[in-house]
Enzyme design. Structure first.
Site, short mmCIF file in Angstrom:
data_model
loop_
_atom_site.label_atom_id
_atom_site.label_comp_id
_atom_site.label_asym_id
_atom_site.label_seq_id
_atom_site.Cartn_x
_atom_site.Cartn_y
_atom_site.Cartn_z
N LYS A 1 0.84 -1.21 0.00
CA LYS A 1 0.00 0.00 0.00
C LYS A 1 0.87 1.25 0.00
CE LYS A 1 -2.64 2.49 3.58
NZ LYS A 1 -1.57 3.36 4.00
N ASN A 2 1.91 1.24 0.82
CA ASN A 2 2.70 2.47 0.97
C ASN A 2 3.65 2.73 -0.21
OD1 ASN A 2 1.37 2.90 3.31
ND2 ASN A 2 3.10 2.54 4.69
N CYS B 1 -5.51 8.02 9.12
CA CYS B 1 -5.74 7.51 10.47
C CYS B 1 -5.55 8.60 11.51
CB CYS B 1 -4.75 6.39 10.76
SG CYS B 1 -5.22 4.85 10.01
N ARG C 1 0.20 14.48 13.16
CA ARG C 1 0.58 14.32 11.76
C ARG C 1 0.65 15.66 11.02
NH1 ARG C 1 -1.68 8.62 9.50
NH2 ARG C 1 0.32 8.62 8.49
N ASP D 1 3.86 0.66 11.96
CA ASP D 1 2.67 0.02 11.39
C ASP D 1 2.48 -1.42 11.86
OD1 ASP D 1 2.08 2.33 10.07
OD2 ASP D 1 2.63 1.63 8.08
N ARG E 1 -9.07 -0.10 4.66
CA ARG E 1 -8.27 0.95 4.01
C ARG E 1 -6.93 0.36 3.53
NH1 ARG E 1 -6.53 5.13 7.61
NH2 ARG E 1 -5.31 5.53 5.77
C1 UD1 Z 1 4.04 6.88 6.31
C2 UD1 Z 1 3.19 5.65 6.05
C3 UD1 Z 1 2.56 5.16 7.35
C4 UD1 Z 1 3.63 4.94 8.41
C5 UD1 Z 1 4.53 6.16 8.55
C6 UD1 Z 1 5.72 5.93 9.46
C7 UD1 Z 1 2.44 5.97 3.78
C8 UD1 Z 1 1.29 6.20 2.86
N1 UD1 Z 1 2.16 5.98 5.10
O1 UD1 Z 1 3.16 7.88 6.81
O2 UD1 Z 1 1.90 3.93 7.07
O3 UD1 Z 1 3.01 4.69 9.65
O4 UD1 Z 1 5.05 6.55 7.27
O5 UD1 Z 1 6.47 4.87 9.03
O6 UD1 Z 1 3.55 5.71 3.35
N2 UD1 Z 1 5.96 14.59 10.74
C9 UD1 Z 1 6.10 15.93 11.05
N3 UD1 Z 1 6.04 16.83 10.05
C10 UD1 Z 1 5.86 16.48 8.74
C11 UD1 Z 1 5.74 15.12 8.44
C12 UD1 Z 1 5.79 14.18 9.46
O7 UD1 Z 1 6.27 16.29 12.21
O8 UD1 Z 1 5.82 17.37 7.86
C13 UD1 Z 1 5.99 13.60 11.85
C14 UD1 Z 1 4.62 12.89 11.98
O9 UD1 Z 1 3.74 13.65 12.74
C15 UD1 Z 1 5.02 11.61 12.63
C16 UD1 Z 1 6.39 11.32 12.05
O10 UD1 Z 1 6.87 12.55 11.51
O11 UD1 Z 1 5.10 11.77 14.01
C17 UD1 Z 1 6.39 10.27 10.96
O12 UD1 Z 1 5.58 10.69 9.91
P1 UD1 Z 1 5.86 10.28 8.40
O13 UD1 Z 1 7.11 9.47 8.31
O14 UD1 Z 1 5.77 11.51 7.58
O15 UD1 Z 1 4.63 9.34 8.11
P2 UD1 Z 1 3.64 9.40 6.88
O16 UD1 Z 1 4.41 9.70 5.63
O17 UD1 Z 1 2.45 10.20 7.21
#
Ligand code: UD1
Length: 416
Positions: A22-23, A116, A121, A304, A396
């Site tokens: 999915k990711n 989620c 986030r 995850d 999802r």
């Molecule tokens: C992706 C995955 C999700 C997984 C996560 C962490 C996809 C579609 N989803 O989510 O399944 O759980 O990686 O492995 O690939 N953060 C910030 N600022 C930002 C972006 C992120 O502070 O601009 C923080 C988030 O709040 C969180 C952490 O960084 O605490 C990790 O987030 P991130 O690695 O960005 O996860 P996603 O890309 O949303």
């Protein structure tokens, strides 16, 4: 909203093949907008997040449809650079469209993404990255406006190795004139997969899987037919299901290195695991031992898989400790697991778990995707009838979760 009725206490056995990750698929769908030629994502999982992204693409004018198991995207019809509020809210991955649309149109209006509810986030890293590429960004009531008339390559160090921000930046930079250098990037297998996908379209990207990625801009990308890697979270969920329910299983289509942190924990806990090419073979053990884990960016333990591992810890003799270091609110399954009789105490980002011998049947509610899966694993252990409500969260990310579980001996029925 859908529910699973599960009669637990049965051993699992048989074979399954994992879906494409999915990711990987989510950023690839956005990345398809970087060309005008057709893009085919082979064996694309038919999960709700893919259909939500498909709806967003269609509302942008993109022609996209399933041909059997392959997703065909025809980006040349894409006319709009604005995502609709209700659609973008359905999933976090809508944020990837920011980089892709800015690259395609030099302008994007992005509604704030959903997904989620597992913490704040924020998207500050995504925004700062695009700003450093020369994008002017302003906040509106619903989302953000990006204007990138003077886009340029840049050097940027991510303050945290965010998966989504790394992917968004790659998508935005692929067609810029010059070389973009991204430091402290995420190293997840799905990032490597996205880079391979873009490379098959003609992109010049180096260093994926390390902490620094260099992107040498190219003028044009071509279409591609690409098969994403196997879903390590789905594979990990089924491995954990066997550790919890007992039995043996062959899981095909997965690179075991991508889930080595989970495999180590399962071996430490009880299981015998062997690997041959893209097949993982697991046999459950007799006594489940406690374990401790800390989630973190790859190659650390995947957030995850934290909830599923917690269900296993709840059913392992002695005390286990799980620390969630990626998201600040990813323990919403705890209160539900307690309904099965689990003994869990949460101290901030840490959960201390005292194992019980077996779960008792309960009615529980999925609150998010992976937490929902952890409840299904709990119900598989409880002898008697349990119901997991709101399984739309689970759907999802897992295609045919109930059918796959049934095919390996679980007594699970979906009721709409
Ligand atoms: C992706 C995955 C999700 C997984 C996560 C962490 C996809 C579609 N989803 O989510 O399944 O759980 O990686 O492995 O690939 N953060 C910030 N600022 C930002 C972006 C992120 O502070 O601009 C923080 C988030 O709040 C969180 C952490 O960084 O605490 C990790 O987030 P991130 O690695 O960005 O996860 P996603 O890309 O949303």
């Amino acid at each position: 909203m859908g529910k699973y009725v599960i009669n637990g206490g049965r051993k699992l056995s048989g074979k399954i093949t994992v879906q494409s990750a999915k990711n990987s698929v989510m950023p690839m769908m956005a990345g398809s907008l970087l060309t005008d030629d057709p893009v085919v994502i082979k064996k694309c999982p038919k999960i709700a997040d893919v259909f939500s992204m498909l709806n967003i693409l269609k509302s942008l004018g993109t022609v996209a449809f399933f041909e059997n198991d392959d997703l065909v995207i025809m980006p040349k019809y894409t006319k709009s650079n604005k995502t609709e509020k209700n659609q973008a809210k359905a999933l976090r991955s809508s944020i990837f469209l920011m980089g892709a649309l800015v690259s395609r149109f030099k302008k994007a209006e992005i509604s704030l993404p959903g997904g989620c509810d597992i913490g704040e986030r924020p998207i500050d890293i995504h925004v700062d990255l695009l700003k450093s590429m020369g994008c002017e960004i302003s906040q509106t009531t619903d989302g953000i406006n990006c204007v990138g008339n003077k886009l340029k390559c840049c050097e940027f160090r991510l303050p945290f190795a965010s998966v989504g921000a790394t992917e968004n930046a790659i998508l935005a930079a692929v067609k810029l004139n010059g070389t973009t250098v991204l430091k402290n990037v995420a190293r997840e297998p799905e990032i490597i997969d996205l880079v391979c996908f873009l490379r098959s379209m003609g992109a010049k990207i180096y260093g994926e899987g390390t902490k620094t990625i260099q992107i040498e801009g190219v003028k044009k990308l071509r279409g591609t037919e690409y098969q994403p890697i196997g879903d390590r979270v789905e594979a990990g969920t089924f491995l954990t299901a066997v550790a919890i329910s007992g039995g043996e299983l062959e899981i095909k289509g997965i690179n075991s290195e991508n889930i080595s942190s989970l495999i180590h924990k399962l071996c430490e806990n009880s299981c015998k695991i062997t690997v041959k090419n893209d097949i993982i073979y697991i046999k459950s053990g007799k006594t489940r031992k406690p374990f401790s884990l800390v989630t973190g960016p790859y190659p650390l333990f995947a957030t995850d898989l934290q909830a599923q591992a917690m269900t296993l810890a709840c059913l392992s003799e002695g005390q286990s400790v799980i620390r969630e270091n990626v998201f600040e609110n990813r323990f919403r399954h705890v209160e539900e697991l307690k309904k099965f009789g689990a003994d869990i105490k949460v101290y901030g980002r840490a959960a201390v778990i005292n194992g019980v011998k077996e779960f008792i049947p309960a009615n529980v509610y999925a609150k998010d995707l992976r937490g929902g899966a952890s409840l299904v694993l709990g119900a598989l252990n409880a002898k008697g009838s349990s119901t997991v409500f709101d399984v739309y969260h689970i759907e999802r990310g897992y295609a045919d979760f109930d059918l796959k579980l049934r095919s390996i001996g679980a007594d699970i029925t979906k009721i709409n």
